[in-house]
Design a protein around this motif. Structure first.
Motif, mmCIF file in Angstrom:
data_model
loop_
_atom_site.group_PDB
_atom_site.id
_atom_site.type_symbol
_atom_site.label_atom_id
_atom_site.label_comp_id
_atom_site.label_asym_id
_atom_site.label_seq_id
_atom_site.Cartn_x
_atom_site.Cartn_y
_atom_site.Cartn_z
ATOM 1 N N VAL A 1 -4.488 28.983 26.190
ATOM 2 C CA VAL A 1 -5.882 28.540 26.164
ATOM 3 C C VAL A 1 -6.616 29.169 27.340
ATOM 4 N N ASN A 2 -7.297 30.279 27.058
ATOM 5 C CA ASN A 2 -7.951 31.070 28.096
ATOM 6 C C ASN A 2 -9.350 30.570 28.447
ATOM 7 N N GLY A 3 -9.778 29.502 27.802
ATOM 8 C CA GLY A 3 -11.101 28.932 28.052
ATOM 9 C C GLY A 3 -11.291 27.705 27.184
ATOM 10 N N PRO A 4 -12.518 27.193 27.084
ATOM 11 C CA PRO A 4 -12.772 25.976 26.319
ATOM 12 C C PRO A 4 -12.250 26.039 24.879
ATOM 13 N N ALA A 5 -11.715 24.912 24.433
ATOM 14 C CA ALA A 5 -11.250 24.754 23.049
ATOM 15 C C ALA A 5 -11.991 23.560 22.461
ATOM 16 N N ILE A 6 -12.748 23.812 21.386
ATOM 17 C CA ILE A 6 -13.647 22.795 20.851
ATOM 18 C C ILE A 6 -13.349 22.544 19.379
ATOM 19 N N GLY A 7 -13.472 21.295 18.956
ATOM 20 C CA GLY A 7 -13.338 20.941 17.547
ATOM 21 C C GLY A 7 -11.997 21.306 16.952
ATOM 22 N N ALA B 1 -10.366 25.635 31.670
ATOM 23 C CA ALA B 1 -10.463 25.315 30.239
ATOM 24 C C ALA B 1 -10.694 23.807 30.066
ATOM 25 N N TYR B 2 -11.206 23.452 28.899
ATOM 26 C CA TYR B 2 -11.300 22.036 28.549
ATOM 27 C C TYR B 2 -11.130 21.881 27.048
ATOM 28 N N PHE B 3 -10.866 20.647 26.636
ATOM 29 C CA PHE B 3 -10.619 20.321 25.240
ATOM 30 C C PHE B 3 -11.670 19.296 24.817
ATOM 31 N N TYR B 4 -12.410 19.620 23.768
ATOM 32 C CA TYR B 4 -13.597 18.836 23.423
ATOM 33 C C TYR B 4 -13.680 18.686 21.908
ATOM 34 N N THR B 5 -13.784 17.450 21.452
ATOM 35 C CA THR B 5 -13.850 17.178 20.009
ATOM 36 C C THR B 5 -15.076 16.299 19.713
ATOM 37 N N PRO B 6 -16.270 16.895 19.682
ATOM 38 C CA PRO B 6 -17.510 16.124 19.521
ATOM 39 C C PRO B 6 -17.810 15.758 18.069
ATOM 40 N N PHE B 7 -16.841 15.169 17.407
ATOM 41 C CA PHE B 7 -16.996 14.873 15.983
ATOM 42 C C PHE B 7 -18.095 13.847 15.719
ATOM 43 N N SER B 8 -18.110 12.767 16.490
ATOM 44 C CA SER B 8 -19.119 11.724 16.278
ATOM 45 C C SER B 8 -20.522 12.250 16.544
ATOM 46 N N ALA B 9 -20.651 13.129 17.533
ATOM 47 C CA ALA B 9 -21.962 13.690 17.855
ATOM 48 C C ALA B 9 -22.511 14.527 16.703
ATOM 49 N N LEU B 10 -21.622 15.044 15.871
ATOM 50 C CA LEU B 10 -22.031 15.867 14.733
ATOM 51 C C LEU B 10 -21.934 15.115 13.408
ATOM 52 N N THR C 1 -5.933 4.978 23.940
ATOM 53 C CA THR C 1 -7.210 4.868 24.640
ATOM 54 C C THR C 1 -7.864 6.221 24.875
ATOM 55 N N LYS C 2 -7.106 7.159 25.429
ATOM 56 C CA LYS C 2 -7.674 8.479 25.709
ATOM 57 C C LYS C 2 -7.986 9.221 24.413
ATOM 58 N N ALA C 3 -7.141 9.042 23.399
ATOM 59 C CA ALA C 3 -7.405 9.662 22.101
ATOM 60 C C ALA C 3 -8.699 9.127 21.501
ATOM 61 N N SER C 4 -8.934 7.835 21.639
ATOM 62 C CA SER C 4 -10.173 7.239 21.133
ATOM 63 C C SER C 4 -11.393 7.783 21.864
ATOM 64 N N GLU C 5 -11.254 7.936 23.182
ATOM 65 C CA GLU C 5 -12.361 8.516 23.949
ATOM 66 C C GLU C 5 -12.710 9.907 23.434
ATOM 67 N N MET C 6 -11.680 10.695 23.162
ATOM 68 C CA MET C 6 -11.916 12.066 22.721
ATOM 69 C C MET C 6 -12.446 12.133 21.291
ATOM 70 N N LEU D 1 -15.612 9.107 21.015
ATOM 71 C CA LEU D 1 -16.686 9.059 22.004
ATOM 72 C C LEU D 1 -16.985 10.405 22.650
ATOM 73 N N ASN D 2 -16.464 11.494 22.076
ATOM 74 C CA ASN D 2 -16.817 12.851 22.497
ATOM 75 C C ASN D 2 -16.457 13.162 23.957
ATOM 76 N N TYR D 3 -15.352 12.614 24.419
ATOM 77 C CA TYR D 3 -14.916 12.848 25.802
ATOM 78 C C TYR D 3 -14.385 14.263 25.952
ATOM 79 N N LYS D 4 -14.776 14.929 27.033
ATOM 80 C CA LYS D 4 -14.339 16.295 27.320
ATOM 81 C C LYS D 4 -13.155 16.239 28.288
ATOM 82 N N LEU D 5 -11.989 16.658 27.819
ATOM 83 C CA LEU D 5 -10.755 16.582 28.599
ATOM 84 C C LEU D 5 -10.546 17.877 29.379
ATOM 85 N N THR D 6 -10.473 17.789 30.697
ATOM 86 C CA THR D 6 -10.258 18.988 31.516
ATOM 87 C C THR D 6 -8.810 19.446 31.408
#
Length: 253
Positions: free
Chosen positions: A100-106, A124-133, A152-157, A160-165
């Motif tokens: 993972v050479n940089g951000p990974a989204i969705g 890099a970070y891991f971001y799953t903004p499903f609810s936002a979309l 808990t952390k899975a629910s945040e991601m 609730l669109n939490y961005k995991l570093t």
């Protein structure tokens, strides 16, 4: 320009997402190309280890929303493309490594959780903004994220669109280790070394580790697919996608 670039290094094969201008976003064609690349690597007896990475400074920004809204692919074709891509990850018999050479989204972030090993660049970070979309969990993340990260952390991601570093991903066991870009050559050297290990031994141990997961992953993939297809045709999701694109256009002015 090919959306996927293949590089062979001895018994290791690198699959590079190659759409840097779109931050390696995946269109429907990208889904098909990546699926094909994974399946071909799985069938190739000369390949022991498969690594997936991105071009430039992004791993992947996930689904190409603009391309999806303009695509001529039918809902059925898009559903099959998503199902087959996710399945290609969890049915791969070879050792699958995410670099993972940089951000990974969705979808890029969720399918990484199906890899055997993940190495992440320090920024890099891991971001799953499903609810936002207006969307929902995909890539078997409704199963893998709670299992790896905890509920808990899975629910945040996922909700609730939490961005995991990268540092948090290491702490929560999503990634194996963190590297800096100036040391990325050492990551490839390590992968080349892995590829020289006895192939069948690695594949057998992987199959034993996956024995009780495959059925659950298949269930998750199918259930998520039904929900995702309902979501992308919903008014809520269509409006959210339009708003996302409008914000993106305004920010580029």
């Amino acid at each position: 320009m090919s959306l996927i670039v293949i590089e062979n290094r001895g018994k290791s094969r690198i699959i590079r997402l190659n759409n840097a201008k779109r931050r390696n976003a995946l269109s429907h064609e990208g889904y098909l190309d990546l699926t094909k690349a994974l399946q071909e690597a799985d069938k190739d007896d000369s390949v022991s280890v498969v690594a997936i990475t991105g071009s430039g400074n992004f791993y992947s920004s996930g689904n190409d929303i603009k391309a999806a809204m303009m695509s001529s692919a039918t809902i059925e074709e898009r559903a099959k493309g998503l199902r087959d891509l996710v399945r290609a990850f969890y049915t791969c018999r070879k050792i699958l490594i995410g670099v993972v050479n940089g951000p990974a989204i969705g979808i890029a972030a969720t399918t990484l959780a199906l890899c055997d090993i993940i190495y992440a660049e320090e920024n890099a970070y891991f971001y799953t903004p499903f609810s936002a979309l207006g969307l929902c969990a995909e890539g078997c993340s409704s199963y893998t994220f709670p299992k790896i990260l905890g509920r808990t952390k899975a629910s945040e991601m996922l909700i609730l669109n939490y961005k995991l570093t990268a540092q948090e991903a290491l702490r929560f066991n999503l990634v194996s280790s963190i590297f800096t870009l100036d040391k990325i050559d050492s990551v490839w050297a390590k992968i080349d070394e892995f590829a020289r290990l006895p192939q069948q031994s690695m594949m057998i141990t992987k199959s034993l580790m996956q024995k009780f997961d495959i059925d659950q992953l298949e269930v998750a993939n199918n259930a998520e697919l039904v929900a995702v297809m309902e979501r992308i045709t919903s008014e809520e999701s269509i409006n959210a996608a339009r708003e996302f694109l409008q914000k993106k256009e305004r920010s580029s002015l």
